[in-house]
Motif scaffolding. Structure first.
Motif, PDB file in Angstrom:
ATOM      1  N   ARG A 179       1.017  -1.271   0.121  1.00 16.40           N
ATOM      2  CA  ARG A 179      -0.138   0.048  -0.110  1.00 16.40           C
ATOM      3  C   ARG A 179       0.846   1.216  -0.042  1.00 16.40           C
ATOM      4  NH1 ARG A 179      -3.914  -2.173   4.805  1.00 16.40           N
ATOM      5  NH2 ARG A 179      -5.407  -3.686   3.744  1.00 16.40           N
ATOM      6  N   PHE A 180       1.861   1.301   0.924  1.00 17.56           N
ATOM      7  CA  PHE A 180       2.676   2.491   0.929  1.00 17.56           C
ATOM      8  C   PHE A 180       3.267   2.856  -0.149  1.00 17.56           C
ATOM      9  CE2 PHE A 180       3.219   1.468   5.822  1.00 17.56           C
ATOM     10  CZ  PHE A 180       1.960   1.674   6.114  1.00 17.56           C
ATOM     11  N   THR A 181       3.662   1.854  -1.118  1.00 17.29           N
ATOM     12  CA  THR A 181       4.589   2.097  -2.290  1.00 17.29           C
ATOM     13  C   THR A 181       3.454   2.141  -3.395  1.00 17.29           C
ATOM     14  OG1 THR A 181       4.863  -0.273  -2.462  1.00 17.29           O
ATOM     15  CG2 THR A 181       6.729   0.917  -1.585  1.00 17.29           C
ATOM     16  N   GLU A 182       2.425   1.523  -3.659  1.00 16.86           N
ATOM     17  CA  GLU A 182       1.608   1.784  -4.657  1.00 16.86           C
ATOM     18  C   GLU A 182       0.854   3.164  -4.699  1.00 16.86           C
ATOM     19  OE1 GLU A 182      -1.347  -1.543  -4.536  1.00 16.86           O
ATOM     20  OE2 GLU A 182       0.013  -2.880  -5.661  1.00 16.86           O
ATOM     21  N   ILE A 183       0.733   3.662  -3.396  1.00 18.86           N
ATOM     22  CA  ILE A 183      -0.041   5.083  -3.461  1.00 18.86           C
ATOM     23  C   ILE A 183       0.855   6.223  -4.245  1.00 18.86           C
ATOM     24  CG2 ILE A 183       0.886   5.588  -1.374  1.00 18.86           C
ATOM     25  CD1 ILE A 183      -1.970   6.862  -0.476  1.00 18.86           C
ATOM     26  N   GLN A 184       2.221   5.722  -4.158  1.00 18.47           N
ATOM     27  CA  GLN A 184       3.030   6.672  -4.888  1.00 18.47           C
ATOM     28  C   GLN A 184       2.742   7.021  -6.221  1.00 18.47           C
ATOM     29  OE1 GLN A 184       5.097   8.363  -2.542  1.00 18.47           O
ATOM     30  NE2 GLN A 184       4.312   6.786  -1.041  1.00 18.47           N
ATOM     31  N   PHE A 185       2.187   6.042  -7.132  1.00 22.85           N
ATOM     32  CA  PHE A 185       1.998   6.088  -8.483  1.00 22.85           C
ATOM     33  C   PHE A 185       0.598   5.754  -8.773  1.00 22.85           C
ATOM     34  CE2 PHE A 185       4.034   1.894  -7.471  1.00 22.85           C
ATOM     35  CZ  PHE A 185       3.137   1.102  -8.157  1.00 22.85           C
ATOM     36  N   ALA A 186      -0.300   5.142  -7.921  1.00 24.48           N
ATOM     37  CA  ALA A 186      -1.717   4.875  -8.334  1.00 24.48           C
ATOM     38  C   ALA A 186      -2.735   5.901  -8.115  1.00 24.48           C
ATOM     39  CB  ALA A 186      -2.126   3.919  -7.277  1.00 24.48           C
ATOM     40  N   GLU A 187      -3.698   5.692  -8.898  1.00 23.27           N
ATOM     41  CA  GLU A 187      -4.977   6.914  -8.980  1.00 23.27           C
ATOM     42  C   GLU A 187      -5.340   7.150  -7.506  1.00 23.27           C
ATOM     43  OE1 GLU A 187      -9.341   6.945 -10.539  1.00 23.27           O
ATOM     44  OE2 GLU A 187      -7.995   5.812 -11.729  1.00 23.27           O
ATOM     45  N   LYS A 188      -5.527   8.407  -7.295  1.00 21.44           N
ATOM     46  CA  LYS A 188      -6.123   8.640  -6.055  1.00 21.44           C
ATOM     47  C   LYS A 188      -7.628   9.050  -6.035  1.00 21.44           C
ATOM     48  CE  LYS A 188      -1.573   9.241  -5.059  1.00 21.44           C
ATOM     49  NZ  LYS A 188      -1.083   8.592  -6.233  1.00 21.44           N
ATOM     50  N   TYR A 248      -6.328   6.167  -3.423  1.00 25.53           N
ATOM     51  CA  TYR A 248      -6.048   4.790  -3.379  1.00 25.53           C
ATOM     52  C   TYR A 248      -6.950   4.142  -2.692  1.00 25.53           C
ATOM     53  CZ  TYR A 248      -3.007   0.823  -2.745  1.00 25.53           C
ATOM     54  OH  TYR A 248      -2.519  -0.470  -2.929  1.00 25.53           O
ATOM     55  N   LYS A 249      -7.415   2.968  -3.496  1.00 21.90           N
ATOM     56  CA  LYS A 249      -8.409   2.275  -2.567  1.00 21.90           C
ATOM     57  C   LYS A 249      -7.572   1.064  -1.725  1.00 21.90           C
ATOM     58  CE  LYS A 249     -12.322   3.583  -4.820  1.00 21.90           C
ATOM     59  NZ  LYS A 249     -12.049   5.168  -4.932  1.00 21.90           N
ATOM     60  N   ILE A 250      -7.951   1.001  -0.637  1.00 23.56           N
ATOM     61  CA  ILE A 250      -7.558  -0.139   0.282  1.00 23.56           C
ATOM     62  C   ILE A 250      -8.448  -1.226   0.096  1.00 23.56           C
ATOM     63  CG2 ILE A 250      -6.980  -0.632   2.658  1.00 23.56           C
ATOM     64  CD1 ILE A 250      -5.178   1.486   1.820  1.00 23.56           C
ATOM     65  N   ARG A 251      -7.602  -2.551  -0.171  1.00 20.47           N
ATOM     66  CA  ARG A 251      -8.024  -3.760  -0.384  1.00 20.47           C
ATOM     67  C   ARG A 251      -7.974  -4.378   0.942  1.00 20.47           C
ATOM     68  NH1 ARG A 251      -5.901  -8.412  -1.487  1.00 20.47           N
ATOM     69  NH2 ARG A 251      -4.003  -7.343  -2.223  1.00 20.47           N
ATOM     70  N   LYS A 252      -9.104  -4.715   1.621  1.00 17.57           N
ATOM     71  CA  LYS A 252      -9.117  -5.590   2.573  1.00 17.57           C
ATOM     72  C   LYS A 252      -8.167  -7.001   2.496  1.00 17.57           C
ATOM     73  CE  LYS A 252     -11.947  -5.797   5.978  1.00 17.57           C
ATOM     74  NZ  LYS A 252     -13.406  -5.962   6.739  1.00 17.57           N
ATOM     75  N   TYR A 253      -7.610  -7.514   3.527  1.00 18.56           N
ATOM     76  CA  TYR A 253      -7.107  -8.996   3.618  1.00 18.56           C
ATOM     77  C   TYR A 253      -7.587  -9.939   4.287  1.00 18.56           C
ATOM     78  CZ  TYR A 253      -3.450  -7.594   6.834  1.00 18.56           C
ATOM     79  OH  TYR A 253      -3.033  -6.981   7.909  1.00 18.56           O
ATOM     80  N   ASN A 254      -7.570 -11.371   4.191  1.00 18.92           N
ATOM     81  CA  ASN A 254      -8.370 -12.244   5.055  1.00 18.92           C
ATOM     82  C   ASN A 254      -7.206 -12.786   6.054  1.00 18.92           C
ATOM     83  OD1 ASN A 254     -10.658 -12.565   3.492  1.00 18.92           O
ATOM     84  ND2 ASN A 254      -9.647 -13.605   2.136  1.00 18.92           N
ATOM     85  N   GLN A 255      -7.131 -11.999   7.102  1.00 19.67           N
ATOM     86  CA  GLN A 255      -5.996 -12.162   7.972  1.00 19.67           C
ATOM     87  C   GLN A 255      -6.097 -13.592   8.559  1.00 19.67           C
ATOM     88  OE1 GLN A 255      -6.509  -8.900  10.857  1.00 19.67           O
ATOM     89  NE2 GLN A 255      -8.034 -10.090  11.930  1.00 19.67           N
TER      90      GLN A 255
END
Length: 152
Positions: A55-64, A66-73
């Motif tokens: 997330r921290f790296t993708e947000i640098q270049f992704a469309e804003k 930035y959509k947080i995708r949940k994960y199945n912990q």
């Protein structure tokens, strides 16, 4: 972000000191069916770190925003079989992963910390919130690892 990074580094130091001195029995003890052991909590922190590093790296270049995708912990902890993993490998991986996260945090500017994110509940926030929340989450679970005692 300096204070957040310092907190992260202190948590890594404290957590690692505990992990290298704890017994295998203490780390693998599950206090109730369906409850994570300390070793599985560490695995959960690894999964959290991997997801947040992305997330921290993708947000640098992704469309804003930035959509947080949940994960199945729960499923990730089982799929990675952290309960039966080598604790040294897990501790080293957790440390390396979080050192990389600390570097990414240190590289942020006021502009990048303001990048908009869309939370899974539909609310908007920013990268600063996400990074602070990550360290808060890590702190919560490191405290669990340090303080929860196995029952005899």
């Amino acid at each position: 972000m300096t204070e957040t990074t310092k907190r992260l580094e202190e948590l890594l130091k404290t957590g690692l000191a505990y992990l290298v001195n704890a017994s295998e029995a203490e780390l693998k003890y599950q206090r109730a069916p369906g409850k994570w052991s300390k070793q599985e909590l560490l695995g959960h922190l690894i999964d959290s770190g991997m997801n947040n590093l992305q997330r921290f790296t993708e947000i640098q270049f992704a469309e804003k925003p930035y959509k947080i995708r949940k994960y199945n912990q729960d499923e990730l902890v089982l799929a990675n079989d952290y309960q039966h993993a080598d604790i040294s490998e897990l501790a080293e991986f957790w440390l390396a992963l979080n050192r990389r996260i600390a570097i990414i945090m240190q590289q942020q500017t006021e502009e990048t910390l303001s990048f908009a994110i869309g939370l899974p509940d539909g609310q908007l926030s920013d990268l600063r919130f996400l990074m602070v929340d990550y360290v808060d989450h890590l702190e919560y679970h490191v405290k669990q690892i340090l303080t929860e005692l196995p029952q005899s």
